[in-house]
Design a protein around this motif. Structure first.
Motif, PDB file in Angstrom:
ATOM      1  N   ALA A  71      36.711  46.743  35.331  1.00  0.00           N
ATOM      2  CA  ALA A  71      36.699  46.097  36.645  1.00  0.00           C
ATOM      3  C   ALA A  71      35.305  45.981  37.246  1.00  0.00           C
ATOM      4  O   ALA A  71      34.891  44.895  37.671  1.00  0.00           O
ATOM      5  CB  ALA A  71      37.628  46.838  37.604  1.00  0.00           C
ATOM      6  N   ASN A  74      32.914  43.525  35.144  1.00  0.00           N
ATOM      7  CA  ASN A  74      33.261  42.112  35.287  1.00  0.00           C
ATOM      8  C   ASN A  74      33.003  41.602  36.702  1.00  0.00           C
ATOM      9  O   ASN A  74      32.600  40.450  36.877  1.00  0.00           O
ATOM     10  CB  ASN A  74      34.713  41.863  34.892  1.00  0.00           C
ATOM     11  CG  ASN A  74      34.905  41.890  33.398  1.00  0.00           C
ATOM     12  OD1 ASN A  74      33.972  41.714  32.622  1.00  0.00           O
ATOM     13  ND2 ASN A  74      36.129  42.126  32.973  1.00  0.00           N
ATOM     14  N   VAL A  81      37.716  40.022  39.196  1.00  0.00           N
ATOM     15  CA  VAL A  81      38.478  41.262  39.255  1.00  0.00           C
ATOM     16  C   VAL A  81      39.896  40.902  39.704  1.00  0.00           C
ATOM     17  O   VAL A  81      40.104  39.890  40.374  1.00  0.00           O
ATOM     18  CB  VAL A  81      37.829  42.283  40.223  1.00  0.00           C
ATOM     19  CG1 VAL A  81      37.979  41.878  41.676  1.00  0.00           C
ATOM     20  CG2 VAL A  81      38.332  43.682  39.996  1.00  0.00           C
ATOM     21  N   ASN A  95      41.023  45.339  34.090  1.00  0.00           N
ATOM     22  CA  ASN A  95      40.147  44.618  34.998  1.00  0.00           C
ATOM     23  C   ASN A  95      40.667  44.648  36.437  1.00  0.00           C
ATOM     24  O   ASN A  95      40.395  43.754  37.216  1.00  0.00           O
ATOM     25  CB  ASN A  95      39.965  43.161  34.548  1.00  0.00           C
ATOM     26  CG  ASN A  95      38.761  42.549  35.222  1.00  0.00           C
ATOM     27  OD1 ASN A  95      37.681  43.113  35.194  1.00  0.00           O
ATOM     28  ND2 ASN A  95      38.946  41.412  35.847  1.00  0.00           N
TER      29      ASN A  95
END
Length: 122
Positions: A71, A74, A81, A95
């Motif tokens: 998470a 990204n 997210v 994520n």
């Protein structure tokens, strides 16, 4: 806190009966854009997602309950997210950020999102 701003909301991004919302940065692909809340983040590299910290949506505070293993990376790299609004102790999606309370905020274009991070949050 690190500021983000909602710049677009896809027509399929928010469903009344769903507690999961996909966020992407401005480089979201055309195929995903209808399903995403698109955000711009001022200093994404400074975001630090930790259990117990707060994320603010238009000033409304939500506590981080769990953070998926991908998470933070990204979110920093591409503004992506998945936000899950509901209590959980172990992240099921790599994520995702799991937040409480379990109520999805009312998102609007131009709304400020504040993420934990920066020197003042340490």
């Amino acid at each position: 806190m690190i500021d983000g701003k909602i710049i677009d909301i896809g027509e399929e991004a928010l469903a009344e009966d769903d507690n999961l919302v996909l966020f992407f940065g401005p480089t979201v692909t055309p195929g995903l854009r209808p399903y995403a809340v698109v955000q711009e983040i001022t200093r994404p590299e400074e975001i630090t997602l930790r259990v117990g910290r707060q994320i603010l949506f238009g000033g409304e505070s939500y506590q981080i309950q769990a953070v998926g293993s991908l998470a933070e990376a990204n979110l920093k790299a591409i503004g992506h997210v998945t936000m899950v609004f509901g209590e959980v102790s172990q992240p099921e999606l790599v994520n995702a950020i799991y937040l409480s309370p379990a109520k999805v905020p009312d998102f609007t274009v131009g709304q400020l999102i504040q993420y934990p991070g920066g020197a003042q949050d340490e």
